[in-house]
Enzyme design. Structure first.
Site, PDB file in Angstrom:
ATOM      1  N   LYS A  65      -2.282  -8.318   1.603  1.00 21.89           N
ATOM      2  CA  LYS A  65      -3.803  -8.617   2.592  1.00 21.89           C
ATOM      3  C   LYS A  65      -4.241  -9.491   2.541  1.00 21.89           C
ATOM      4  O   LYS A  65      -6.110  -9.104   1.731  1.00 21.89           O
ATOM      5  CB  LYS A  65      -4.362  -7.383   3.906  1.00 21.89           C
ATOM      6  N   LYS A 117      -6.103  -5.366  -0.546  1.00 20.53           N
ATOM      7  CA  LYS A 117      -6.294  -6.007   0.254  1.00 20.53           C
ATOM      8  C   LYS A 117      -7.829  -7.261  -0.607  1.00 20.53           C
ATOM      9  O   LYS A 117      -8.967  -6.473  -1.050  1.00 20.53           O
ATOM     10  CB  LYS A 117      -6.954  -4.500   1.267  1.00 20.53           C
TER      11      LYS A 117
HETATM   12  C1  PBG Z   1     -11.494  -2.595   8.126  1.00 19.33           C
HETATM   13  C2  PBG Z   1      -9.953  -3.285   8.674  1.00 19.33           C
HETATM   14  C3  PBG Z   1      -9.930  -5.336   8.337  1.00 19.33           C
HETATM   15  C4  PBG Z   1      -8.729  -5.329   9.015  1.00 19.33           C
HETATM   16  C5  PBG Z   1      -7.763  -4.484   9.224  1.00 19.33           C
HETATM   17  N1  PBG Z   1      -8.355  -2.888   8.607  1.00 19.33           N
HETATM   18  C6  PBG Z   1     -10.937  -6.001   8.464  1.00 19.33           C
HETATM   19  C7  PBG Z   1     -11.973  -5.591   7.472  1.00 19.33           C
HETATM   20  O1  PBG Z   1     -12.004  -5.363   5.789  1.00 19.33           O
HETATM   21  O2  PBG Z   1     -13.152  -5.881   7.403  1.00 19.33           O
HETATM   22  C8  PBG Z   1      -7.867  -6.595   9.371  1.00 19.33           C
HETATM   23  C9  PBG Z   1      -7.312  -6.824  10.539  1.00 19.33           C
HETATM   24  C10 PBG Z   1      -7.468  -8.670  10.800  1.00 19.33           C
HETATM   25  O3  PBG Z   1      -7.570  -9.514  10.521  1.00 19.33           O
HETATM   26  O4  PBG Z   1      -6.092  -8.857  11.544  1.00 19.33           O
HETATM   27  N2  PBG Z   1     -10.553  -1.899   7.251  1.00 19.33           N
END
Ligand code: PBG
Length: 339
Positions: free
Chosen positions: A263, A209
């Site tokens: 992601k 991520k």
């Molecule tokens: C946070 C989380 C995020 C997303 C999923 N879980 C955002 C972040 O890390 O700030 C993003 C998903 C999206 O943008 O659709 N744990």
């Protein structure tokens, strides 16, 4: 996709005309290498308080927060569309957020109530994937516990994530999906799940991520955007790194992840492909909120046609090696695919 086919010496033009099989729709269908079906789709849903509430998210046009009863209705809709799994995210009311994110451990929090409502409405006809991270529950918007300098503490956070995971599993979650990027959390969560009698509860690790600019609308949706000071670069990955993604995936698999996630999605399909080729395990990708918003903005600007953009982008995930995609377009795509 992981093997290299033997290369026959290609006949020269005109014996070879690659346009020949493209001439008709039936032939194109017959030659198509990658297919998209509703079973490839995971539908993220945002849960909010109240009853009968649909609360549209301005930066995510076409996506709403739903109260628990609405979530159950979406679950029935998903079953009818042959979507196999939902992903849940809560918009925790401001008064319940604090420095430690303790609402994540409340057995009656929004997530747990939504899980139970889906179960009541659909039994085990659909999977429920639950996000594990503290950002929807903390007053500072970070995914974990912070020290006085604002640094996100790894090991202390993992302890809370274990409690959050057990809380979700007890409420009936099928797939625990840690999105926090703390080191060592997969092993800790797996051990705790086994110890608590949840041997069949899966873990889909957000393994690779990235600290991305594409998460803005999501932070609006869970109400953390205004709270977050700074960024998440001390725990989410640097967008320049690919080898590091392979190390993240290797560690999470060794710790017991059933599947891994990359992601964001489209800008990181090279990572999907490298992970798939290196590990030959189920890989999922998250077409995140900013990607969804980009498509919708293109449609609104007349720069493209929604249905075609949605299907082409989702097919690209499959072609890159994904087993499935988390996408806010899931219901729309499933309808287009004619479930
Ligand atoms: C946070 C989380 C995020 C997303 C999923 N879980 C955002 C972040 O890390 O700030 C993003 C998903 C999206 O943008 O659709 N744990």
């Amino acid at each position: 996709m992981t093997h290299t086919p033997p290369r026959a010496a290609a006949a020269a033009y005109p014996a070879t005309r690659l346009r020949r099989p493209r001439a008709t729709a039936w032939s194109r269908a017959m030659y198509r290498e990658t297919m998209l079906t509703p079973a490839d789709l995971i539908w993220p849903l945002f849960v909010t308080d109240g009853t009968g509430v649909e609360d549209p998210i301005a930066s995510l046009p076409g996506v709403s927060r739903w109260s628990v009863d609405g979530i159950a209705a979406r679950a029935k809709e998903a079953v009818a569309l042959d979507i196999p799994c939902l992903a849940l995210f809560p918009n925790t009311q401001a008064g319940l957020r604090n420095a430690t994110g303790s609402e994540a451990l409340n057995p009656d929090n929004l997530m747990c109530r939504a899980i139970r409502a889906i179960r009541d409405a659909c039994g085990d006809a659909i999977g429920v994937l639950t996000d594990v991270a503290l950002d929807p529950y903390t007053s500072h918007g970070q995914d974990g516990l912070v020290d006085a300098a604002g640094y996100v503490l790894n090991d202390d956070t993992v302890d809370v994530l274990v409690g959050q995971s057990l809380n979700q599993a007890a409420a009936g979650a099928d797939i625990i999906a840690p999105s926090d990027m703390m080191d060592g959390r997969i092993a800790a969560i797996r051990t705790a799940l086994e110890g608590a009698g949840h041997a069949n509860v899966q873990i889909m690790s957000y393994a690779a991520k990235y600290a991305s600019a594409f998460y803005g609308p999501f932070r609006d949706a869970v109400g953390s955007r205004g709270l977050l000071k700074g960024d998440k670069r001390t725990y989410q990955m640097d967008p320049g790194n690919a080898e590091e993604a392979l190390r993240e995936v290797a560690m999470d698999l060794a710790e017991g992840a059933d599947s891994v996630m990359v992601k964001p999605g489209l800008p990181y399909l090279d990572i999907v492909r490298r992970v798939k080729e290196a590990f030959a395990v189920p890989v999922f990708a998250y077409q995140v909120s900013g990607e969804y918003a980009m498509i919708e903005a293109a449609v609104a600007a007349g720069a493209g046609e929604r249905d075609a953009l949605v299907l082409e982008t989702l097919l690209a995930f499959k072609r890159a090696g994904c087993s499935g995609v988390l996408t806010y377009h899931a219901a729309h795509a499933a309808r287009l695919l004619g479930a």
